[in-house]
Design a protein around this motif. Structure first.
Motif, PDB file in Angstrom:
ATOM      1  N   GLN A  86      12.199  -2.068 -13.040  1.00 22.38           N
ATOM      2  CA  GLN A  86      10.926  -1.601 -13.596  1.00 22.38           C
ATOM      3  C   GLN A  86      10.429  -2.548 -14.699  1.00 22.38           C
ATOM      4  O   GLN A  86       9.258  -2.912 -14.736  1.00 22.38           O
ATOM      5  CB  GLN A  86      11.089  -0.177 -14.148  1.00 22.38           C
ATOM      6  N   ALA A 129       9.310  -5.747 -13.219  1.00 19.23           N
ATOM      7  CA  ALA A 129       7.973  -5.550 -12.623  1.00 19.23           C
ATOM      8  C   ALA A 129       6.888  -5.602 -13.701  1.00 19.23           C
ATOM      9  O   ALA A 129       5.817  -6.181 -13.495  1.00 19.23           O
ATOM     10  CB  ALA A 129       7.928  -4.221 -11.895  1.00 19.23           C
ATOM     11  N   ASP A 130       7.180  -5.020 -14.867  1.00 21.50           N
ATOM     12  CA  ASP A 130       6.210  -5.039 -15.973  1.00 21.50           C
ATOM     13  C   ASP A 130       5.951  -6.471 -16.452  1.00 21.50           C
ATOM     14  O   ASP A 130       4.819  -6.843 -16.739  1.00 21.50           O
ATOM     15  CB  ASP A 130       6.722  -4.209 -17.154  1.00 21.50           C
ATOM     16  N   ASN A 137       4.183  -8.626 -13.655  1.00 24.19           N
ATOM     17  CA  ASN A 137       2.926  -8.011 -13.191  1.00 24.19           C
ATOM     18  C   ASN A 137       2.922  -7.701 -11.695  1.00 24.19           C
ATOM     19  O   ASN A 137       1.983  -8.056 -10.977  1.00 24.19           O
ATOM     20  CB  ASN A 137       1.721  -8.896 -13.519  1.00 24.19           C
ATOM     21  N   THR A 138       3.989  -7.090 -11.237  1.00 26.84           N
ATOM     22  CA  THR A 138       4.003  -6.622  -9.836  1.00 26.84           C
ATOM     23  C   THR A 138       4.447  -5.161  -9.828  1.00 26.84           C
ATOM     24  O   THR A 138       4.869  -4.636 -10.864  1.00 26.84           O
ATOM     25  CB  THR A 138       4.991  -7.428  -8.959  1.00 26.84           C
ATOM     26  N   ASN A 139       4.369  -4.541  -8.646  1.00 29.47           N
ATOM     27  CA  ASN A 139       4.835  -3.149  -8.594  1.00 29.47           C
ATOM     28  C   ASN A 139       6.353  -3.102  -8.419  1.00 29.47           C
ATOM     29  O   ASN A 139       6.978  -4.118  -8.122  1.00 29.47           O
ATOM     30  CB  ASN A 139       4.086  -2.346  -7.524  1.00 29.47           C
ATOM     31  N   GLU A 175       8.313  -1.677  -6.191  1.00 32.31           N
ATOM     32  CA  GLU A 175       8.872  -1.918  -4.849  1.00 32.31           C
ATOM     33  C   GLU A 175       8.934  -3.412  -4.550  1.00 32.31           C
ATOM     34  O   GLU A 175       9.926  -3.906  -4.009  1.00 32.31           O
ATOM     35  CB  GLU A 175       8.037  -1.180  -3.790  1.00 32.31           C
TER      36      GLU A 175
END
Lengths: 254, 221
Positions: free
Chosen positions: B173, B176-177, B180-182, B184
């Motif tokens: 998580q 991802a932050d 800058n991606t989601n 999954e």
């Protein structure tokens, strides 16, 4: 995530952790730490300065808003009262509309429109009063004409003077009424209309003064012709104390 | 498992979190910064070095990143995880540098430069591992060299995700932050990165074994 994935990850992770681990050099460490130390010491100086400043200035920052806040509230309340207690002349325009126009931070055009609406009403009232004046004046003229015709030949001059005095008095009353109307009616107008109002008020005062002077002259001439003629209260109300004294002195002298 | 156990031990030994250390430093406590720096310097340095593949450039950017941390210490919000903040700054610096390099050099020249620097890093890593551990096992040296080689073969996005996981110890998580991606997409990126590394390591180590066994057999022949 499956068990095989976990195993795969842990295996790779272990190999990666066991591999050589380059670290920043001691020189680089010293540079960064020195930078942090300098910033920290300057921060301490700044914070002590702020603390000293806050100790010397006892009023907290948020308390300073009370002055500007209370001023703004007062202006709003006074403005509201001023508009809501406006004179009756303003009732010609629907009050809500007028208040909205004046209170709202509207563009210049709107304010001009409001001012125009108000002046047009006052102008219409002025026209009404002018009609009244015409009626009064024509009545006075008719009465004086009749008196002139009915009067004996030696009394014709006195009757003419009396008629003139009555006419001037009527004109004076009308002028007084008009000036009152304009001075009260235009009180709440914007700055622009106030300039116009000021000049018209000045003009009315000048007219009134000249009419009063003319009346005084007429009455003086009448008194000289007919010392027994009694000065009516309606004339006394219009004339100044000095002028009344002068007229009384004429009849006493005669 | 081993990684999480180490993290747990680290937390037990150093109960003060990075966030509170940063807050203490923002209030003028220099000792807090020393602890914070000691904890994070290695991971950040390797994150930069493995992506930039240039030691002097890495040192410059490393200094820049810490400089930014120091100057923006007062604005740091404790709601954000310190490592997330630190690696976001580092990532932005790396991207800025890559953009700058693209503008200054041509893409071909850059690739050539990277190849040269890759070789030098290989040599450095080998030299340091040998000098630090003169009696190290041959196998571990082989593995070290193999992982270095495989990391260089890894696509840039996968390498970034892998380094954030291993060096900063960030969760999917948080990664991802930063990138800058989601969530999954990050999980999938990590999975593919580990898979590629595993395959590459197996192949490399197998080749090394074959080469070494051939070397051993050769004198006999």
């Amino acid at each position: 995530m499956s068990q095989s994935d976990n195993d795969e990850q842990s295996m790779v992770s272990e190999i990666y952790k066991a591999a050589a681990k380059p670290e920043p050099s001691e020189v680089l460490d010293a540079k960064v730490l020195n930078m942090a130390k300098q910033q920290s010491s300057s921060k301490n100086v700044k914070s002590s300065q702020i603390q000293n400043a806050s100790k010397s200035n006892r009023t907290p920052f948020y308390m300073k808003w009370q002055y500007s806040g209370s001023i703004a509230a007062s202006v709003l309340i006074i403005g509201f009262l001023f508009v809501s207690h406006s004179p009756e002349e303003f009732d010609a325009i629907p009050r809500n509309t007028m208040q909205d126009e004046l209170l709202s931070p509207a563009p210049e055009q709107r304010r001009m429109r409001a001012a125009e609406a108000m002046t047009s009403d006052i102008q219409s009232e002025s026209l009404e009063s002018a009609d009244k004046f015409n009626e009064l004046a024509s009545d006075a003229m008719n009465a004086s004409k009749m008196r002139l015709e009915a009067a004996p030949v030696n009394q014709k001059e006195i009757a003419a003077l009396q008629a003139e005095a009555a006419f001037i008095l009527a004109a004076l009353h009308e002028s007084d009424h008009k000036s009152k109307l304009t001075s009260e009616g235009l009180k709440d107008l914007s700055e622009l209309s106030e300039n116009v109002q000021g000049s018209s008020r000045q003009r009315d005062e000048q007219t009134q003064a000249s009419l009063q002077q003319q009346l005084f002259k007429t009455l003086k001439a009448l008194k000289e012709k007919e010392p027994n003629w009694a000065l009516d209260d309606s004339f006394k109300a219009v004339l100044s104390a000095e002028q009344i004294e002068d007229l009384v002195a004429i009849s006493a002298h005669k | 498992m081993a990684t999480s156990a180490k993290r747990l031990i680290g937390k037990t030994l150093n109960p003060v979190s990075d966030e509170s250390l940063m807050k203490q430093y923002a209030n003028g406590d220099f000792a807090a910064f020393e602890t914070l720096y000691a904890r994070n310097k290695g991971g950040l340095y390797r994150y930069l070095l493995r992506q930039l593949r240039d030691q002097s450039l890495t040192e410059d950017i490393f200094q820049d990143v810490w400089g930014k941390v120091i100057t923006n210490a007062a604005e740091y919000q404790t709601t954000a995880k310190f490592t997330t903040w630190l690696y976001t700054i580092a990532r932005n610096k790396v991207i800025d540098n890559k953009r700058h390099m693209k503008l200054v050099d041509g893409a071909i020249e850059k690739d050539k430069l990277f190849d040269d620097q890759t070789m030098s890093i290989d040599e450095q890593a080998q030299a340091s591992s040998i000098s630090q551990q003169p009696h190290a096992l041959h196998e571990s040296t082989e593995q070290s060299l193999a992982i270095e080689h495989c990391l260089q073969k890894l696509p840039r996005h996968q390498l970034e995700a892998f380094l954030l996981r291993e060096e900063a110890g960030l969760s999917a998580q948080h990664i991802a932050d930063i990138v800058n991606t989601n969530l999954e997409a990050t999980k999938s990126r990590l999975k593919v990165a580990f898979k590629n590394l595993r395959e590459c390591l197996n192949l490399k180590l197998a080749l090394e074994h074959q080469a070494s066994s051939a070397n051993i057999k050769e004198p006999r022949l």
